[in-house]
Design an enzyme around this catalytic site. Sequence first.
Site, PDB file in Angstrom:
ATOM      1  N   LYS A   1      -9.006  -0.387  -8.700  1.00 55.06           N
ATOM      2  CA  LYS A   1      -9.546  -0.942  -7.631  1.00 55.06           C
ATOM      3  C   LYS A   1     -10.519  -0.224  -6.998  1.00 55.06           C
ATOM      4  CE  LYS A   1      -8.085  -2.723  -2.826  1.00 55.06           C
ATOM      5  NZ  LYS A   1      -8.642  -1.683  -2.003  1.00 55.06           N
TER       6      LYS A   1
ATOM      7  N   SER B   1       0.864  -1.297  -0.137  1.00 59.35           N
ATOM      8  CA  SER B   1      -0.130  -0.063  -0.201  1.00 59.35           C
ATOM      9  C   SER B   1       1.085   1.244  -0.012  1.00 59.35           C
ATOM     10  CB  SER B   1      -0.912   0.031   1.252  1.00 59.35           C
ATOM     11  OG  SER B   1      -1.284   1.380   1.580  1.00 59.35           O
TER      12      SER B   1
ATOM     13  N   THR C   1      -6.170   2.630  -6.589  1.00 59.22           N
ATOM     14  CA  THR C   1      -7.532   2.784  -5.810  1.00 59.22           C
ATOM     15  C   THR C   1      -8.356   3.979  -5.978  1.00 59.22           C
ATOM     16  OG1 THR C   1      -6.412   1.357  -4.366  1.00 59.22           O
ATOM     17  CG2 THR C   1      -8.252   2.547  -3.523  1.00 59.22           C
TER      18      THR C   1
ATOM     19  N   TYR D   1      -2.641   5.823  -4.652  1.00 56.74           N
ATOM     20  CA  TYR D   1      -3.618   6.482  -4.408  1.00 56.74           C
ATOM     21  C   TYR D   1      -3.299   7.807  -5.292  1.00 56.74           C
ATOM     22  CZ  TYR D   1      -5.852   4.355  -0.531  1.00 56.74           C
ATOM     23  OH  TYR D   1      -6.076   3.190   0.498  1.00 56.74           O
TER      24      TYR D   1
ATOM     25  N   HIS E   1     -13.921  -1.667  -0.784  1.00 54.88           N
ATOM     26  CA  HIS E   1     -12.703  -1.230   0.202  1.00 54.88           C
ATOM     27  C   HIS E   1     -12.802  -1.973   1.586  1.00 54.88           C
ATOM     28  CE1 HIS E   1      -9.296   1.789   0.249  1.00 54.88           C
ATOM     29  NE2 HIS E   1      -9.441   1.293   1.204  1.00 54.88           N
TER      30      HIS E   1
HETATM   31  C1  LIG Z   1      -6.683  -2.392   7.866  1.00 60.27           C
HETATM   32  C2  LIG Z   1      -6.935  -2.234   6.397  1.00 60.27           C
HETATM   33  C3  LIG Z   1      -6.140  -1.194   5.757  1.00 60.27           C
HETATM   34  C4  LIG Z   1      -6.104  -0.897   4.507  1.00 60.27           C
HETATM   35  N1  LIG Z   1      -5.626  -0.197   3.680  1.00 60.27           N
HETATM   36  C5  LIG Z   1      -5.664  -0.080   2.360  1.00 60.27           C
HETATM   37  C6  LIG Z   1      -4.985   0.676   1.545  1.00 60.27           C
HETATM   38  O1  LIG Z   1      -3.955   1.463   2.076  1.00 60.27           O
HETATM   39  N2  LIG Z   1      -5.061   0.963   0.183  1.00 60.27           N
HETATM   40  C7  LIG Z   1      -5.989   0.240  -0.281  1.00 60.27           C
HETATM   41  O2  LIG Z   1      -6.318   0.327  -1.542  1.00 60.27           O
HETATM   42  N3  LIG Z   1      -6.986  -0.487   0.308  1.00 60.27           N
HETATM   43  C8  LIG Z   1      -6.798  -0.498   1.748  1.00 60.27           C
HETATM   44  N4  LIG Z   1      -7.519  -1.527   2.373  1.00 60.27           N
HETATM   45  C9  LIG Z   1      -8.673  -2.442   1.464  1.00 60.27           C
HETATM   46  C10 LIG Z   1      -7.914  -3.686   1.242  1.00 60.27           C
HETATM   47  O3  LIG Z   1      -7.235  -3.528   0.242  1.00 60.27           O
HETATM   48  C11 LIG Z   1      -9.417  -4.534   0.689  1.00 60.27           C
HETATM   49  O4  LIG Z   1     -10.055  -3.951  -0.251  1.00 60.27           O
HETATM   50  C12 LIG Z   1     -10.219  -4.967   1.756  1.00 60.27           C
HETATM   51  O5  LIG Z   1      -9.347  -5.294   2.996  1.00 60.27           O
HETATM   52  C13 LIG Z   1     -10.885  -6.045   1.412  1.00 60.27           C
HETATM   53  O6  LIG Z   1     -11.872  -6.659   2.454  1.00 60.27           O
HETATM   54  P1  LIG Z   1     -11.495  -7.881   3.313  1.00 60.27           P
HETATM   55  O7  LIG Z   1     -10.658  -7.123   4.376  1.00 60.27           O
HETATM   56  O8  LIG Z   1     -12.740  -8.209   3.841  1.00 60.27           O
HETATM   57  O9  LIG Z   1     -10.524  -9.094   2.710  1.00 60.27           O
HETATM   58  C14 LIG Z   1      -7.420  -1.727   3.723  1.00 60.27           C
HETATM   59  C15 LIG Z   1      -8.133  -2.664   4.427  1.00 60.27           C
HETATM   60  C16 LIG Z   1      -7.871  -2.987   5.880  1.00 60.27           C
HETATM   61  C17 LIG Z   1      -8.607  -4.004   6.495  1.00 60.27           C
END
Ligand SMILES: Cc1cc2nc3c(=O)[nH]c(=O)nc-3n(C[C@H](O)[C@H](O)[C@H](O)COP(=O)(O)O)c2cc1C
Length: 412
Positions: free
Chosen positions: A283, A143, A193, A167, A307
Amino acid sequence: MYNQVVTRRQWPRWSDLQPLLRLRPESFSLDPTSRRLASAASVRDLRRLAMRRAPRAVFDYTDGGAGDELSLRRSREAFARVEFEPRVLQDVSSVDATTTILGRPASMPLVFGPTGFTRMMHTEGEPAVARVAQRAGIPYALSTMGTTSIERLADEVPGCRRWFQLYLWRDRAASRDFVHRAASEGYEALVLTVDTPVAGARRRDVRNGLTVPPTLTLRTLAEGATHPRWWFDLLTTEALEFASLNRFDGTVAELAARMFDPAATMEDLAWLRRAWAGPLLVKGIATAADARLVVDAGADAVIVSNHGGRQLDRAPTPLERLPEVVDAVGDRAEVYLDGGVLGGADVVAAVALGARAVLVGRVYLYGLMAGGEAGVQRAAEIVAAEIEATMALLGVTRVADLRPGQVHLRPA
Ligand SMILES: Cc1cc2nc3c(=O)[nH]c(=O)nc-3n(C[C@H](O)[C@H](O)[C@H](O)COP(=O)(O)O)c2cc1C
């Protein structure tokens, strides 16, 4: 008439007991973490371990969603509504879960998705996740909000299929700089994203007063007493900060407001397409119409995602929208899905409905909080075993044979 049966008893003899003893090495392990991880039979078990290991604010940041957390719950409920259509008496003596992801082989249809602040969950952080991804034979997306830099991850885990998640920043020069760094460090793909024009309302973080890095307040000090190991790790290892960004002290929402560009448009995507020669995934796609537009603008793949329920609450539920996006995109781009996946059966269902592979966030973060790299490894093993078992029980031996007809979504 009832005859009472008298059970004859005897002292057990060692020669009788010996063949019954099947002690697993893990049950003797002196390390309590290994013992706990070995006893986790599912990702939900890892979640329970994580809840005990990580401070409340950290667990909640990972586990929680935006608003009333309706999207988060709906994403999981959609998977709970899956009913499979199995075939019996198929030869499933050898099940092969391998597939291709962005045209390259992968051991299973799974990707470790991008998550920010990963070293906050456990100090082993992103390199631990990448090492497990490499061993498992799947890609990992670092990320922009990572706590390990683009360069350091490439240096520490060169053999991992590394993607970089971007981003669109208010400062376009910063975005351009990330793209160049990812390219020069050999990252395979870029994930843009697009569902974060502004930050989602994470109420648990507000209630817990979460800041990044976590600050020492009376409350966090009290927490420290109940999670001493986590605080000891935090305070005795390298400072927790964003490795790819400049230092920032504040809440997650403040950081997002400062960085995310609410004015980004489809033209910025076209710009990125010109700036990045490798595979480009977009995404955060929720609708068939947007999927078509981003593919028109040059995306090689779309990720149907809300997300993880952390942005727009009441956003469309990824599994329910997947078929229409697959239909809209046809063979012009690959379609991926994330959100709510908690096990191998979920992965199989999404792939049957047309996803090339599934990204997970919390699955590996629960493992990380539960036991660092070993916990991530356990999460990967659990999901891999569940994918193979589900395929076998469905009567399918190859990923390419998974079909929409094998999955029904029971009415809500
Ligand atoms: C703690 C956490 C931090 C996240 N940070 C980002 C991020 O920095 N960039 C991003 O595109 N998605 C981020 N996401 C979303 C994840 O990429 C993903 O879309 C999401 O976790 C999918 O759902 P799941 O946790 O049920 O597998 C984050 C998700 C979580 C749980």
